[in-house]
Design a protein around this motif. Structure first.
Motif, PDB file in Angstrom:
ATOM      1  N   GLY A 148       0.834  -1.298   0.043  1.00 33.26           N
ATOM      2  CA  GLY A 148       0.006  -0.223   0.140  1.00 33.26           C
ATOM      3  C   GLY A 148       0.689   1.160  -0.087  1.00 33.26           C
ATOM      4  N   LEU A 149       0.294   2.182  -0.864  1.00 31.71           N
ATOM      5  CA  LEU A 149       0.964   3.530  -0.740  1.00 31.71           C
ATOM      6  C   LEU A 149       0.455   4.436  -0.253  1.00 31.71           C
ATOM      7  CD1 LEU A 149       3.112   5.737  -1.790  1.00 31.71           C
ATOM      8  CD2 LEU A 149       1.487   5.897  -3.835  1.00 31.71           C
ATOM      9  N   VAL A 150       0.814   5.192   1.005  1.00 33.95           N
ATOM     10  CA  VAL A 150       0.197   6.086   1.768  1.00 33.95           C
ATOM     11  C   VAL A 150       0.142   7.310   1.057  1.00 33.95           C
ATOM     12  CG1 VAL A 150       0.022   7.313   4.057  1.00 33.95           C
ATOM     13  CG2 VAL A 150       0.423   4.933   3.979  1.00 33.95           C
ATOM     14  N   THR A 151      -0.937   7.872   0.791  1.00 31.15           N
ATOM     15  CA  THR A 151      -0.904   9.238  -0.115  1.00 31.15           C
ATOM     16  C   THR A 151      -1.428  10.454   0.884  1.00 31.15           C
ATOM     17  OG1 THR A 151      -3.149   8.695  -0.793  1.00 31.15           O
ATOM     18  CG2 THR A 151      -1.399   8.267  -2.173  1.00 31.15           C
ATOM     19  N   ASP A 152      -1.835  10.279   2.072  1.00 27.54           N
ATOM     20  CA  ASP A 152      -2.269  11.332   2.984  1.00 27.54           C
ATOM     21  C   ASP A 152      -2.414  10.886   4.246  1.00 27.54           C
ATOM     22  OD1 ASP A 152      -3.397  14.290   2.826  1.00 27.54           O
ATOM     23  OD2 ASP A 152      -4.965  13.157   3.842  1.00 27.54           O
ATOM     24  N   SER A 153      -2.240  11.668   5.191  1.00 25.90           N
ATOM     25  CA  SER A 153      -2.504  11.277   6.634  1.00 25.90           C
ATOM     26  C   SER A 153      -4.225  10.584   6.654  1.00 25.90           C
ATOM     27  CB  SER A 153      -2.362  12.531   7.635  1.00 25.90           C
ATOM     28  OG  SER A 153      -3.696  13.502   7.191  1.00 25.90           O
ATOM     29  N   SER A 154      -5.139  11.114   5.951  1.00 24.52           N
ATOM     30  CA  SER A 154      -6.452  10.541   6.258  1.00 24.52           C
ATOM     31  C   SER A 154      -6.652   9.086   5.585  1.00 24.52           C
ATOM     32  CB  SER A 154      -7.343  11.585   5.422  1.00 24.52           C
ATOM     33  OG  SER A 154      -6.992  11.340   3.820  1.00 24.52           O
ATOM     34  N   ASN A 155      -5.715   8.920   5.002  1.00 25.84           N
ATOM     35  CA  ASN A 155      -6.029   7.265   4.568  1.00 25.84           C
ATOM     36  C   ASN A 155      -4.848   6.499   5.441  1.00 25.84           C
ATOM     37  OD1 ASN A 155      -3.355   7.334   2.915  1.00 25.84           O
ATOM     38  ND2 ASN A 155      -4.743   7.847   1.164  1.00 25.84           N
ATOM     39  N   PHE A 156      -4.164   6.955   6.028  1.00 27.96           N
ATOM     40  CA  PHE A 156      -2.825   5.962   6.725  1.00 27.96           C
ATOM     41  C   PHE A 156      -3.658   5.016   7.548  1.00 27.96           C
ATOM     42  CE2 PHE A 156      -0.693   5.141  10.279  1.00 27.96           C
ATOM     43  CZ  PHE A 156       0.577   4.391  10.116  1.00 27.96           C
ATOM     44  N   SER A 157      -4.549   5.256   8.589  1.00 26.74           N
ATOM     45  CA  SER A 157      -4.909   4.082   9.249  1.00 26.74           C
ATOM     46  C   SER A 157      -5.675   3.197   8.413  1.00 26.74           C
ATOM     47  CB  SER A 157      -5.878   4.715  10.145  1.00 26.74           C
ATOM     48  OG  SER A 157      -5.515   5.505  11.176  1.00 26.74           O
ATOM     49  N   THR A 158      -6.324   3.324   7.412  1.00 23.48           N
ATOM     50  CA  THR A 158      -7.040   2.430   6.427  1.00 23.48           C
ATOM     51  C   THR A 158      -5.979   1.454   5.849  1.00 23.48           C
ATOM     52  OG1 THR A 158      -8.800   3.908   5.945  1.00 23.48           O
ATOM     53  CG2 THR A 158      -8.593   1.856   4.589  1.00 23.48           C
ATOM     54  N   ILE A 159      -4.877   2.117   5.314  1.00 29.55           N
ATOM     55  CA  ILE A 159      -3.835   1.185   4.609  1.00 29.55           C
ATOM     56  C   ILE A 159      -3.059   0.512   5.600  1.00 29.55           C
ATOM     57  CG2 ILE A 159      -1.606   1.533   3.201  1.00 29.55           C
ATOM     58  CD1 ILE A 159      -3.158   3.787   1.866  1.00 29.55           C
ATOM     59  N   PHE A 160      -2.714   1.260   6.730  1.00 33.18           N
ATOM     60  CA  PHE A 160      -1.708   0.525   7.706  1.00 33.18           C
ATOM     61  C   PHE A 160      -2.563  -0.802   8.414  1.00 33.18           C
ATOM     62  CE2 PHE A 160       1.259   0.163  11.383  1.00 33.18           C
ATOM     63  CZ  PHE A 160       2.491   0.107  10.635  1.00 33.18           C
ATOM     64  N   GLN A 161      -3.663  -0.687   8.577  1.00 34.87           N
ATOM     65  CA  GLN A 161      -4.741  -1.728   9.080  1.00 34.87           C
ATOM     66  C   GLN A 161      -4.542  -2.796   8.303  1.00 34.87           C
ATOM     67  OE1 GLN A 161      -8.509  -0.468  10.930  1.00 34.87           O
ATOM     68  NE2 GLN A 161      -7.694   0.941  12.310  1.00 34.87           N
ATOM     69  N   GLN A 162      -4.959  -2.554   6.987  1.00 39.06           N
ATOM     70  CA  GLN A 162      -5.076  -3.636   5.968  1.00 39.06           C
ATOM     71  C   GLN A 162      -3.763  -4.433   6.053  1.00 39.06           C
ATOM     72  OE1 GLN A 162      -7.682  -4.966   4.451  1.00 39.06           O
ATOM     73  NE2 GLN A 162      -6.341  -6.452   3.888  1.00 39.06           N
ATOM     74  N   ALA A 163      -2.609  -3.801   6.091  1.00 37.58           N
ATOM     75  CA  ALA A 163      -0.988  -4.311   5.940  1.00 37.58           C
ATOM     76  C   ALA A 163      -0.936  -5.146   7.227  1.00 37.58           C
ATOM     77  CB  ALA A 163       0.039  -3.198   5.904  1.00 37.58           C
ATOM     78  N   LEU A 164      -1.609  -4.895   8.654  1.00 40.33           N
ATOM     79  CA  LEU A 164      -1.368  -5.657   9.481  1.00 40.33           C
ATOM     80  C   LEU A 164      -2.393  -6.848   9.529  1.00 40.33           C
ATOM     81  CD1 LEU A 164      -1.208  -2.629  12.309  1.00 40.33           C
ATOM     82  CD2 LEU A 164       0.548  -4.359  11.768  1.00 40.33           C
ATOM     83  N   ARG A 165      -3.684  -6.717   9.079  1.00 42.78           N
ATOM     84  CA  ARG A 165      -4.430  -7.783   8.696  1.00 42.78           C
ATOM     85  C   ARG A 165      -3.921  -8.889   7.946  1.00 42.78           C
ATOM     86  NH1 ARG A 165      -8.597  -3.923   9.374  1.00 42.78           N
ATOM     87  NH2 ARG A 165      -8.503  -3.355   6.840  1.00 42.78           N
TER      88      ARG A 165
END
Length: 601
Positions: A148-165
């Motif tokens: 996942g590529l984080v493109t903004d602080s607003s989508n960080f949690s969504t992308i980071f949680q998906q990586a952890l899942r």
């Protein structure tokens, strides 16, 4: 829907940066150790790590691939998430091999690669890896389960949680996050952080009762059943209570158990029902059970748990399996691999631990196993073990010759290593020697990397293994070629007071290649060059190399010296907390049982 700050599921955080949020997720996941090499593209994150260095150790390695191998070794012995943090460009590409190796090994590993500030995208900035010819996110997306590529602080949690899942899915996976440096420093006015990991991830824990009951009935009624365990069963059988239940179940039904190569030792190899490992460099016992005479009925029921049935696990199917076998049950949570390696009669999509528990719960209600069939089968298995050695050349395991017979060196490990040790085998010939000649039973574990097979995994991985299990002996069995690739990580062990032990099989050659070429492409006439010792590696002095990096090292040329050196190394590793290296000069004419006179592996 947005939960209030008083929700039991989330807690409100205000005025924090993305870097702070990363550390908050690390706390939730129990991450305290991160491995890698810093650089400008991770400047904001490593600054936050430095300011929280009482909670988090950023362990600096000597090369990014080594960082990934160490992180995976740490996961394997501790059960904690392996986390790699490296900079952009070459830092990210160097870490790629280790990340895809973790993916192939079903290890939980997260690789975070830095990226230049977004305002420089497309401007050929130094080490740019997103909007340029080098697209790091795309490369990892083709190697790992998730990128996942984080493109903004607003989508960080969504992308980071998906990586952890993804990392904690079953089977475990590798995931990657590409994180531009400017985003890491972004302030977030308010964000809801989960209170526990169960607020954003879960794993399955059930299976179909009717399918398990049918499998139990087929095992019970079979004349010659067999349980085949893959590495996907490792986590389930690390529960000592469940392992004891499996042993009791096997004894009740005289059910023999064998493992794939990379699952070696997850079921006790000293158990009376163990046939040890099948496939590459396999134990000698399975062939006699699978094709044996003097037992009523053909081999008629195979139950496979947690194996994708790769070629190393199945490369003697054609010789050993009954072609008329019609009861083949494969259990795995990954439905994409069921039926891939062999035709099956039943596929069960289930978590292996849940399947085992339900199978044994059903068997507990069975008070009348087929005693005559069970008795005959047990006698048959005992007869195999009494008449046949598990080893191809047991006589060579006790030869005290100079140079050392590798078979005898493995026997030294069998005799000296503590019973709760972690052993890491590198790739190439040490795989064959350790698979065939080591006797591994829990709590001892042996760790392989047989899907990708990279040289150097064991060399570096044992450092992470020791870090994850500091109170246990951690031993790597490696070749001199692999040792020269990643041996510089000894200085990482020195720096962080980590004391693993390496046994280096010293033959001044890429022996597996030379021997393999000689086997498959022998010279056709005397004028052709021999393959013997053809791929020499420059005759490095591995002892001096290890000592120059700070290790205590020993040169050994016979078994007496090797046994004394291993005993000393185990003691010194505990007392001095210094890395130990045993350079064993081996007989180069001995060939691992990949291509034996009994089997064409």
């Amino acid at each position: 829907m947005k939960f209030s700050s008083t929700s039991k599921l989330v807690q409100r955080n205000t005025n924090i940066t993305v870097a702070d949020l990363i550390l908050a997720y690390f706390r939730l996941e129990g991450v305290t150790k991160i491995f890698g090499i810093p650089g400008a593209a991770v400047a904001n994150l490593i600054t936050t790590l430095k300011n929280n260095n009482k909670e988090f150790d950023y362990i600096i390695t000597k090369q990014e691939t080594g960082a990934g191998y160490i992180a995976e070794g740490y996961y394997r012995t501790s059960g904690n998430l392996g986390v790699v943090l490296v900079t952009a460009g070459p830092g990210a590409t160097n870490a790629l091999t280790a990340s895809m190796n973790a993916q192939a090994n079903n290890s939980a590993m997260l690789t975070i690669t830095g990226e230049i500030d977004q305002k420089y995208f497309g401007k050929a900035y130094l080490q740019e890896g997103i909007d340029a010819k080098l697209n790091i996110s795309a490369i990892y997306n083709n190697a790992d389960q998730y990128s996942g590529l984080v493109t903004d602080s607003s989508n960080f949690s969504t992308i980071f949680q998906q990586a952890l899942r993804t990392c904690w899915s079953i089977p475990r996976r590798a995931a990657h996050i590409s994180l531009p440096n400017d985003i890491v420093a972004m302030q977030i006015d308010d964000v809801d952080l989960p209170r526990t990991v169960s607020n954003y991830r879960a794993v399955p824990d059930g299976c179909n009762y009717k399918s398990v009951l049918a499998t139990f009935n087929e095992i019970k009624s079979a004349k010659r059943p067999l349980l085949f365990l893959g590495n996907g069963s490792r986590a389930a059988l690390q529960d000592p209570v469940r392992l004891q239940r499996v042993q009791a179940f096997a004894k009740k039904y005289a059910l023999p158990i064998m493992t794939t190569p990379d699952a070696k030792g997850i079921y006790p190899e000293n158990d009376e029902l163990s046939l040890r490992n099948f496939g590459a460099a396999q134990c000698e016992w399975p062939q006699y059970y699978l094709k044996g005479e003097h037992l009523d009925g053909d081999f008629d029921c195979l139950v496979i748990l947690g194996s994708s049935l790769g070629k190393l696990a199945t490369n003697s199917w054609e010789e050993d399996l009954n072609p008329s076998l019609h009861n083949v049950i494969q259990v795995d949570l990954d439905q994409s691999i069921i039926g891939r390696g062999i035709p099956i009669s039943r596929g069960i999509i289930a978590e292996v631990g849940a399947f085992i528990d339900l199978l044994i719960d059903i068997s507990d209600k069975d008070e009348k196993p087929q005693n005559e069939a069970v008795k005959n089968r047990l006698t048959f298995i005992q007869d195999i073990k009494e008449k046949h050695s598990p080893y191809l050349h047991p006589e060579k395991m006790h030869l005290d010759k100079n140079p050392i017979y590798p078979q005898a060196l493995m026997q030294v490990v069998n005799e000296v290593i503590p019973k709760d040790a972690n052993i890491f085998s590198d790739c190439a010939n040490c795989v064959g020697w350790s698979l065939h000649y080591l006797n591994v039973s829990p709590p001892m574990q042996i760790h392989y990397s047989l899907s990708m097979g990279p040289l150097g995994f064991g060399v570096a991985g044992v450092i992470g293994g020791k870090l994850g299990a500091p109170d246990k002996t951690c031993l790597a069995i490696v070749g001199d070629g692999a040792f020269m690739m990643h041996g510089t990580e000894i200085t990482t062990a020195i720096q962080y007071n980590i004391a693993p032990i390496w046994i280096v099989l010293n033959d001044n050659d890429l022996g597996m290649v030379s021997q393999g070429q000689a086997h498959f492409f022998p010279p056709k006439n005397p004028s052709e060059t021999s393959w013997d010792d053809y791929y020499k590696i420059g005759n490095p002095n591995c002892k001096l190399f290890a000592e120059s990096l700070g290790a205590e090292a020993y040169d050994v040329s016979d078994i007496t010296e090797a046994k004394a050196a291993l005993k000393t190394a185990i003691q010194r590793a505990d007392e001095s907390n210094k890395p130990q290296v045993i350079v064993a000069h081996i007989n180069t004419e001995e060939i691992p049982p990949y291509y034996s006179e009994l089997k064409a592996y």
